[in-house]
Motif scaffolding. Structure first.
Motif, PDB file in Angstrom:
ATOM      1  N   ASN A  13       0.850  -1.190   0.000  1.00 14.93           N
ATOM      2  CA  ASN A  13       0.000   0.000   0.000  1.00 14.93           C
ATOM      3  C   ASN A  13       0.892   1.248   0.000  1.00 14.93           C
ATOM      4  O   ASN A  13       2.099   1.151  -0.264  1.00 14.93           O
ATOM      5  CB  ASN A  13      -0.980  -0.012   1.186  1.00 14.93           C
ATOM      6  N   LEU A  14       0.307   2.392   0.285  1.00 12.53           N
ATOM      7  CA  LEU A  14       1.035   3.650   0.167  1.00 12.53           C
ATOM      8  C   LEU A  14       2.194   3.790   1.146  1.00 12.53           C
ATOM      9  O   LEU A  14       3.072   4.637   0.947  1.00 12.53           O
ATOM     10  CB  LEU A  14       0.063   4.830   0.355  1.00 12.53           C
ATOM     11  N   CYS A  15       2.222   2.971   2.206  1.00 13.97           N
ATOM     12  CA  CYS A  15       3.344   3.034   3.145  1.00 13.97           C
ATOM     13  C   CYS A  15       4.666   2.647   2.482  1.00 13.97           C
ATOM     14  O   CYS A  15       5.736   2.992   2.999  1.00 13.97           O
ATOM     15  CB  CYS A  15       3.086   2.136   4.353  1.00 13.97           C
ATOM     16  N   ASP A  16       4.611   1.958   1.337  1.00 13.46           N
ATOM     17  CA  ASP A  16       5.831   1.587   0.631  1.00 13.46           C
ATOM     18  C   ASP A  16       6.471   2.777  -0.075  1.00 13.46           C
ATOM     19  O   ASP A  16       7.698   2.818  -0.222  1.00 13.46           O
ATOM     20  CB  ASP A  16       5.532   0.513  -0.425  1.00 13.46           C
ATOM     21  N   THR A  17       5.664   3.728  -0.514  1.00 12.29           N
ATOM     22  CA  THR A  17       6.179   4.731  -1.454  1.00 12.29           C
ATOM     23  C   THR A  17       5.779   6.165  -1.163  1.00 12.29           C
ATOM     24  O   THR A  17       6.415   7.086  -1.677  1.00 12.29           O
ATOM     25  CB  THR A  17       5.690   4.397  -2.873  1.00 12.29           C
ATOM     26  N   ASP A  18       4.736   6.397  -0.372  1.00 19.57           N
ATOM     27  CA  ASP A  18       4.167   7.746  -0.280  1.00 19.57           C
ATOM     28  C   ASP A  18       4.041   8.227   1.153  1.00 19.57           C
ATOM     29  O   ASP A  18       3.033   8.834   1.536  1.00 19.57           O
ATOM     30  CB  ASP A  18       2.794   7.781  -0.972  1.00 19.57           C
ATOM     31  N   ASN A  19       5.076   8.001   1.965  1.00 14.45           N
ATOM     32  CA  ASN A  19       5.083   8.544   3.320  1.00 14.45           C
ATOM     33  C   ASN A  19       5.098  10.067   3.229  1.00 14.45           C
ATOM     34  O   ASN A  19       5.936  10.660   2.543  1.00 14.45           O
ATOM     35  CB  ASN A  19       6.302   8.023   4.074  1.00 14.45           C
ATOM     36  N   PHE A  20       4.166  10.694   3.938  1.00 14.50           N
ATOM     37  CA  PHE A  20       3.883  12.106   3.678  1.00 14.50           C
ATOM     38  C   PHE A  20       4.241  13.017   4.844  1.00 14.50           C
ATOM     39  O   PHE A  20       4.228  14.232   4.706  1.00 14.50           O
ATOM     40  CB  PHE A  20       2.403  12.277   3.326  1.00 14.50           C
ATOM     41  N   GLY A  21       4.542  12.477   6.038  1.00  8.90           N
ATOM     42  CA  GLY A  21       4.962  13.387   7.094  1.00  8.90           C
ATOM     43  C   GLY A  21       4.354  13.085   8.445  1.00  8.90           C
ATOM     44  O   GLY A  21       3.845  12.005   8.699  1.00  8.90           O
ATOM     45  N   ASP A  22       4.423  14.096   9.330  1.00  7.87           N
ATOM     46  CA  ASP A  22       4.023  13.984  10.732  1.00  7.87           C
ATOM     47  C   ASP A  22       4.663  12.761  11.395  1.00  7.87           C
ATOM     48  O   ASP A  22       3.994  11.969  12.060  1.00  7.87           O
ATOM     49  CB  ASP A  22       2.506  13.922  10.877  1.00  7.87           C
ATOM     50  N   PRO A  23       5.996  12.575  11.232  1.00  6.06           N
ATOM     51  CA  PRO A  23       6.642  11.418  11.852  1.00  6.06           C
ATOM     52  C   PRO A  23       6.762  11.578  13.363  1.00  6.06           C
ATOM     53  O   PRO A  23       6.917  12.685  13.885  1.00  6.06           O
ATOM     54  CB  PRO A  23       8.028  11.399  11.199  1.00  6.06           C
ATOM     55  N   VAL A  24       6.697  10.454  14.061  1.00 10.71           N
ATOM     56  CA  VAL A  24       6.859  10.407  15.516  1.00 10.71           C
ATOM     57  C   VAL A  24       7.825   9.274  15.851  1.00 10.71           C
ATOM     58  O   VAL A  24       7.731   8.186  15.277  1.00 10.71           O
ATOM     59  CB  VAL A  24       5.512  10.176  16.228  1.00 10.71           C
ATOM     60  N   VAL A  25       8.745   9.532  16.774  1.00  7.92           N
ATOM     61  CA  VAL A  25       9.650   8.506  17.279  1.00  7.92           C
ATOM     62  C   VAL A  25       9.359   8.299  18.759  1.00  7.92           C
ATOM     63  O   VAL A  25       9.320   9.267  19.528  1.00  7.92           O
ATOM     64  CB  VAL A  25      11.126   8.895  17.096  1.00  7.92           C
ATOM     65  N   LEU A  26       9.117   7.057  19.168  1.00  6.24           N
ATOM     66  CA  LEU A  26       8.886   6.708  20.572  1.00  6.24           C
ATOM     67  C   LEU A  26       9.917   5.682  21.018  1.00  6.24           C
ATOM     68  O   LEU A  26      10.348   4.848  20.216  1.00  6.24           O
ATOM     69  CB  LEU A  26       7.495   6.098  20.771  1.00  6.24           C
ATOM     70  N   TYR A  27      10.269   5.730  22.295  1.00  5.39           N
ATOM     71  CA  TYR A  27      11.065   4.655  22.883  1.00  5.39           C
ATOM     72  C   TYR A  27      10.234   3.988  23.961  1.00  5.39           C
ATOM     73  O   TYR A  27       9.797   4.639  24.913  1.00  5.39           O
ATOM     74  CB  TYR A  27      12.373   5.180  23.476  1.00  5.39           C
ATOM     75  N   ASP A  28       9.989   2.698  23.804  1.00  8.15           N
ATOM     76  CA  ASP A  28       9.223   1.910  24.774  1.00  8.15           C
ATOM     77  C   ASP A  28      10.223   1.320  25.769  1.00  8.15           C
ATOM     78  O   ASP A  28      10.813   0.258  25.532  1.00  8.15           O
ATOM     79  CB  ASP A  28       8.458   0.806  24.035  1.00  8.15           C
ATOM     80  N   SER A  29      10.423   2.017  26.882  1.00  8.83           N
ATOM     81  CA  SER A  29      11.449   1.611  27.849  1.00  8.83           C
ATOM     82  C   SER A  29      11.094   0.308  28.564  1.00  8.83           C
ATOM     83  O   SER A  29      11.973  -0.361  29.105  1.00  8.83           O
ATOM     84  CB  SER A  29      11.656   2.729  28.879  1.00  8.83           C
ATOM     85  N   PHE A  30       9.818  -0.063  28.580  1.00  2.00           N
ATOM     86  CA  PHE A  30       9.401  -1.278  29.269  1.00  2.00           C
ATOM     87  C   PHE A  30       9.824  -2.543  28.509  1.00  2.00           C
ATOM     88  O   PHE A  30       9.968  -3.607  29.103  1.00  2.00           O
ATOM     89  CB  PHE A  30       7.890  -1.276  29.483  1.00  2.00           C
ATOM     90  N   GLU A  31       9.999  -2.410  27.192  1.00  2.00           N
ATOM     91  CA  GLU A  31      10.399  -3.556  26.374  1.00  2.00           C
ATOM     92  C   GLU A  31      11.686  -3.296  25.602  1.00  2.00           C
ATOM     93  O   GLU A  31      12.120  -4.143  24.819  1.00  2.00           O
ATOM     94  CB  GLU A  31       9.282  -3.908  25.380  1.00  2.00           C
ATOM     95  N   ASP A  32      12.304  -2.136  25.807  1.00  2.00           N
ATOM     96  CA  ASP A  32      13.530  -1.767  25.104  1.00  2.00           C
ATOM     97  C   ASP A  32      13.329  -1.856  23.594  1.00  2.00           C
ATOM     98  O   ASP A  32      14.067  -2.528  22.872  1.00  2.00           O
ATOM     99  CB  ASP A  32      14.701  -2.649  25.547  1.00  2.00           C
ATOM    100  N   ARG A  33      12.314  -1.146  23.112  1.00  2.00           N
ATOM    101  CA  ARG A  33      11.997  -1.118  21.680  1.00  2.00           C
ATOM    102  C   ARG A  33      11.809   0.319  21.211  1.00  2.00           C
ATOM    103  O   ARG A  33      11.428   1.196  21.982  1.00  2.00           O
ATOM    104  CB  ARG A  33      10.713  -1.896  21.392  1.00  2.00           C
ATOM    105  N   TRP A  34      12.045   0.517  19.929  1.00  2.00           N
ATOM    106  CA  TRP A  34      11.842   1.809  19.277  1.00  2.00           C
ATOM    107  C   TRP A  34      10.654   1.715  18.328  1.00  2.00           C
ATOM    108  O   TRP A  34      10.464   0.690  17.660  1.00  2.00           O
ATOM    109  CB  TRP A  34      13.086   2.221  18.503  1.00  2.00           C
ATOM    110  N   ILE A  35       9.876   2.783  18.252  1.00  2.04           N
ATOM    111  CA  ILE A  35       8.723   2.856  17.345  1.00  2.04           C
ATOM    112  C   ILE A  35       8.857   4.115  16.513  1.00  2.04           C
ATOM    113  O   ILE A  35       9.035   5.215  17.051  1.00  2.04           O
ATOM    114  CB  ILE A  35       7.378   2.874  18.104  1.00  2.04           C
TER     115      ILE A  35
END
Length: 298
Positions: free
Chosen positions: A116-138
């Motif tokens: 779908n469009l997530c492959d080619t047409d990312n348009f903005g409003d990016p957010v970066v989260l760090y889940d400290s409870f599981e040591d993961r990045w989103i």
């Protein structure tokens, strides 16, 4: 190429609205994104200016500093910030403010082979989260196409997710997910972590616009955190609050998780009546997730 040159004459402690992503470091410094001036500024808790980090001295668009998160070592040696207009994530070295790396969201999300469009047409409003409870990045953003000012619907807009497989976002690999945001464009997304045992979720809020122009209302969503962490297909639940927006999801950054079974919360500051309505929605969302968990376990 219509580049906008960073203006070094804009003095520290001056801000160009809007200011985004205020956070505190482990050593008690206040870090905020001076979005209109394309820079991050750092202060003591008493307001004393320390330094600034110009994101890009020459950029293709204004307003390139969004949310900022810190690397997980004690000194928080690297800082990650999202760049909305250019659709990129930038990595700074804390010690000297040097930008050591950057990558585009299309490059990252294309690895998900969404179809779908997530492959080619990312348009903005990016957010970066760090889940400290599981040591993961989103990392998440939205994807859509438009004709003039109107979103092309179908297919509409998508929320695209990359969830790291480990605490190493560089070489540890990623799991990918996408959700079709029905009802319009889910604009101004905000995300939070709700790390309970039985109704674990990544929470999100949006301002919903029909055809990217007509305001519909706020939207509150919960994404199945446990399934996303496991790299399995994940369900989501969303509610629309007609004619009202500006909601924020609860986000857990401290060491103590909420009580198991506690409902994820979404709040705004407009009226007590609208807040009561969202709390009721959160309780309903909790009950749905709990019922689904029982069904899945059967």
């Amino acid at each position: 190429d219509d580049k906008i040159t960073y203006d070094a004459k804009v003095l520290p402690q001056q801000f160009n609205n809007p200011v985004h992503g205020i956070r505190m470091t482990n050593d008690g410094k206040i870090v905020l994104s001076d979005r209109g001036n394309n820079r991050i500024q750092v202060f003591e808790k008493d307001g004393k200016f320390i330094r600034e980090y110009p994101l890009l001295r020459d950029t293709t668009a204004p307003g390139v500093t969004g949310s900022t998160v810190f690397w997980t070592d004690k000194n928080q040696s690297y800082w990650f910030t999202s760049d909305d207009p250019n659709g990129e994530i930038h990595i700074f070295r804390k010690s000297d403010g040097v930008r050591v790396a950057a990558f585009s969201l299309n490059t990252l999300m294309a690895q998900g082979s969404f179809g779908n469009l997530c492959d080619t047409d990312n348009f903005g409003d990016p957010v970066v989260l760090y889940d400290s409870f599981e040591d993961r990045w989103i990392i998440t953003d939205f994807a859509f196409t438009r004709t003039g000012s109107n979103i092309n619907n179908p297919p509409g807009s998508f929320q695209c997710f990359a969830v790291s497989k480990s605490g190493d976002p560089v070489s540890g690999g990623w799991n990918f997910f996408s959700v079709n945001t029905t009802g319009g464009l889910g604009d101004y997304p905000k995300f939070g972590i709700w790390p309970t045992a039985t109704n674990s979720a990544y929470l999100a809020t949006y301002n919903l616009f029909a055809n990217a122009a007509t305001f519909v209302g706020g939207m509150a969503c919960a994404f199945d955190r446990a399934k996303m962490l496991a790299g399995q297909p994940a369900q989501s639940i969303c509610y629309t609050i007609s004619g009202d927006g500006g909601y924020l999801p609860v986000d857990m950054d401290g060491p103590t998780p909420p009580l198991d079974g506690a409902p994820g919360l979404f709040v705004n500051y407009e009226t007590f009546s609208s807040l009561r309505g969202l709390l009721a929605t959160a309780r309903a969302r909790h009950d749905e997730l709990a019922a689904q968990a029982v069904k899945d376990a059967a």
